[in-house]
Design a protein around this motif. Sequence first.
Motif, mmCIF file in Angstrom:
data_model
loop_
_atom_site.group_PDB
_atom_site.id
_atom_site.type_symbol
_atom_site.label_atom_id
_atom_site.label_comp_id
_atom_site.label_asym_id
_atom_site.label_seq_id
_atom_site.Cartn_x
_atom_site.Cartn_y
_atom_site.Cartn_z
ATOM 1 N N ILE A 80 -10.857 -2.549 2.602
ATOM 2 C CA ILE A 80 -10.818 -1.517 1.578
ATOM 3 C C ILE A 80 -10.383 -2.183 0.282
ATOM 4 O O ILE A 80 -9.659 -3.179 0.294
ATOM 5 N N ASN A 81 -10.852 -1.649 -0.828
ATOM 6 C CA ASN A 81 -10.606 -2.255 -2.135
ATOM 7 C C ASN A 81 -10.135 -1.147 -3.082
ATOM 8 O O ASN A 81 -10.896 -0.267 -3.468
ATOM 9 N N TRP A 82 -8.852 -1.202 -3.451
ATOM 10 C CA TRP A 82 -8.258 -0.160 -4.288
ATOM 11 C C TRP A 82 -8.881 -0.122 -5.684
ATOM 12 O O TRP A 82 -9.089 0.945 -6.255
ATOM 13 N N PRO A 121 -5.970 4.559 -6.134
ATOM 14 C CA PRO A 121 -6.206 5.810 -5.394
ATOM 15 C C PRO A 121 -5.865 7.083 -6.161
ATOM 16 O O PRO A 121 -6.113 8.179 -5.651
ATOM 17 N N SER A 168 -8.521 9.714 -6.499
ATOM 18 C CA SER A 168 -8.867 10.316 -5.216
ATOM 19 C C SER A 168 -7.822 11.354 -4.805
ATOM 20 O O SER A 168 -8.166 12.431 -4.297
ATOM 21 N N GLN A 212 0.830 -1.201 0.000
ATOM 22 C CA GLN A 212 0.000 0.000 0.000
ATOM 23 C C GLN A 212 0.867 1.256 0.000
ATOM 24 O O GLN A 212 0.594 2.221 -0.725
ATOM 25 N N ALA A 249 -12.236 1.661 -5.690
ATOM 26 C CA ALA A 249 -12.072 3.112 -5.655
ATOM 27 C C ALA A 249 -11.629 3.649 -7.007
ATOM 28 O O ALA A 249 -12.083 4.712 -7.439
ATOM 29 N N ARG A 252 -7.121 -5.707 -2.110
ATOM 30 C CA ARG A 252 -7.995 -5.730 -0.921
ATOM 31 C C ARG A 252 -7.121 -5.741 0.329
ATOM 32 O O ARG A 252 -6.250 -6.584 0.486
ATOM 33 N N TYR A 280 -7.245 2.282 6.070
ATOM 34 C CA TYR A 280 -7.611 3.443 5.265
ATOM 35 C C TYR A 280 -6.871 4.726 5.661
ATOM 36 O O TYR A 280 -6.427 5.476 4.776
ATOM 37 N N PHE A 300 -13.734 3.150 -1.190
ATOM 38 C CA PHE A 300 -12.841 2.022 -0.897
ATOM 39 C C PHE A 300 -13.549 0.913 -0.120
ATOM 40 O O PHE A 300 -13.078 -0.227 -0.102
ATOM 41 N N TRP A 324 -5.099 -2.212 -10.038
ATOM 42 C CA TRP A 324 -5.372 -1.789 -8.669
ATOM 43 C C TRP A 324 -4.276 -0.916 -8.074
ATOM 44 O O TRP A 324 -4.543 -0.077 -7.210
ATOM 45 N N ARG A 358 -13.763 7.450 1.791
ATOM 46 C CA ARG A 358 -13.741 6.116 2.417
ATOM 47 C C ARG A 358 -14.772 5.181 1.794
ATOM 48 O O ARG A 358 -14.514 3.986 1.590
#
Length: 548
Positions: free
Chosen positions: A303-305, A237, A240, A193, A308, A269, A275, A288, A233, A285
């Motif tokens: 959370i699931n990139w 983000p 965002s 991450q 999002a 995931r 988060y 995700f 994936w 949030r």
Amino acid sequence: MAALATSQLVTTHAGLGLGVGVGDTTSMFRSGVQGLRSRASPDTLSLRTSARAAPRQQAHRRAQRGGGRFPSLVVCAASGMNVVFVGAEMAPWSKTGGLGDVLGGLPPAMAANGHRVMVVSPRYDQYKDAWDTSVVSEIKVADRYERVRFFHCYKRGVDRVFIDHPLFLERVWGKTGEKIYGPDAGTDYKDNQLRFSLLCQAALEAPRILNLNNNPYFSGPYGEDVVFVCNDWHTGPLSSYLKSNYQSNGIYRNAKTAFCIHNISYQGRFAFSDYPELNLPERFRSSFDFIDGYEKPVEGRKINWMKAGIIEADRVLTVSPYYAEELISGIARGCELDNIMRLTGITGIVNGMDVSEWDPSKDKYIATKYDVSTGTGKKKFERMLMSAEEKYPDKVRAVVKFNAALAHHIMAGADLLAVTSRFEPCGLIQLQGMRYGTPCVCASTGGLVDTVIEGKTGFHMGRLSVDCKVVDPADVQKVATTLKRAIKVVGTPAYEEMVRNCMIQDLSWKGPAKNWENVLLSLGVAGSQPGIEGEEIAPLAKENVASP
């Protein structure tokens, strides 16, 4: 369903922040950054800069005095877009599969059509053809700032930008010789991450702060009117971060994002408690937020990139039209994101292939070059193989070790190519086979449906079961029956016609690049215009191939 990428991080509650490194850019750009620094509150946007003039930037200043190759002012073509591809792989520098191939081949095809194109990817090795721009940014990941450097090379009309940081360089090739996503196949690095958050944020900085002047038609930073093309994936983000850290502060106001799914099975995931590590506002949030029935990395809520990436992007794409249909058909093939994609919509564009690397008329790996007018082998070997078939009809040799030269040999020498995929988002191997006049015997899934035509360029087995834990006897029967049917055709006039049909197709990136152009133009980024009908301006870059 294939295993999903998972990892866990320690939870912290760090504030939001972003570091910015400003290179040797125009005074107007520096003034804009300084003005922003005075307006934005520290908990919303944090700017940190550090840069000195790189050798090529010094050359650019010499050009401004009249002694260089390029003009002093920023030169913009009469047409085109500013397109920035972002991904965890980029062939030939890094590659584990189709993602690397796409980011290696599609950008040059778009550049050939007159667009200004950048690709941003991690620097996994000390690539000899990538120079240090000396631009440094401090980017906040989790609860600390990390310094990243930007390396650059210009190949095939494309600015290739490599994000330099120990999380990439020391993990893969430079010190440990390990792999891109984890130390072993199926095992992820625990801080993936952090690694890919760093990539996303650095990629958003690159178009604004890098003063690039290799292209004869464009010079200087890309600016803010760009289209970001996020891939899989690892870049989920980015949209965002764009909205939170930039557009909310008046930066990149016209920029848009497209999110491309290369393989839905890998979604990023992670534990729901992770988060805060992303340093994103609470309003993101829900994009995700994800619940499934799996125990890893934790049971239940996650959370699931990729989720999002799909929700926050301006447009969602994938690598073939039929795969797009499969993704929204249900949970099994959409891997629990089918309902999200039905809401957002998804566009499928079939991949092209690198026809300069896979060219039987020029292939350096094979002894006998051939093209569509010569689809035949040496009689000596034909007799040898026929004799072996008669003597050992039930014997098959399988080679599972990757070997580039052997792959080319097999593709050039085979009569048929069997592809028994349960899933195949697009597939390149069948395109490579057709390029070499080797018809494909394939399962009816994903891009195989879009590219292999029954009776004309290959044979279809039908759709196979998606349950990867067991082998369905009905699937075995489909494979055996179709292979027998195909083998009976080999050596007949119908087979020779299939070989010709395979080899006369345009399998390059030229057509797909035009389709991509049309989709990206529909986003309406300021200043974007249709490109031209162009050809690639440079041969394939073979250096620095870093296979896993």
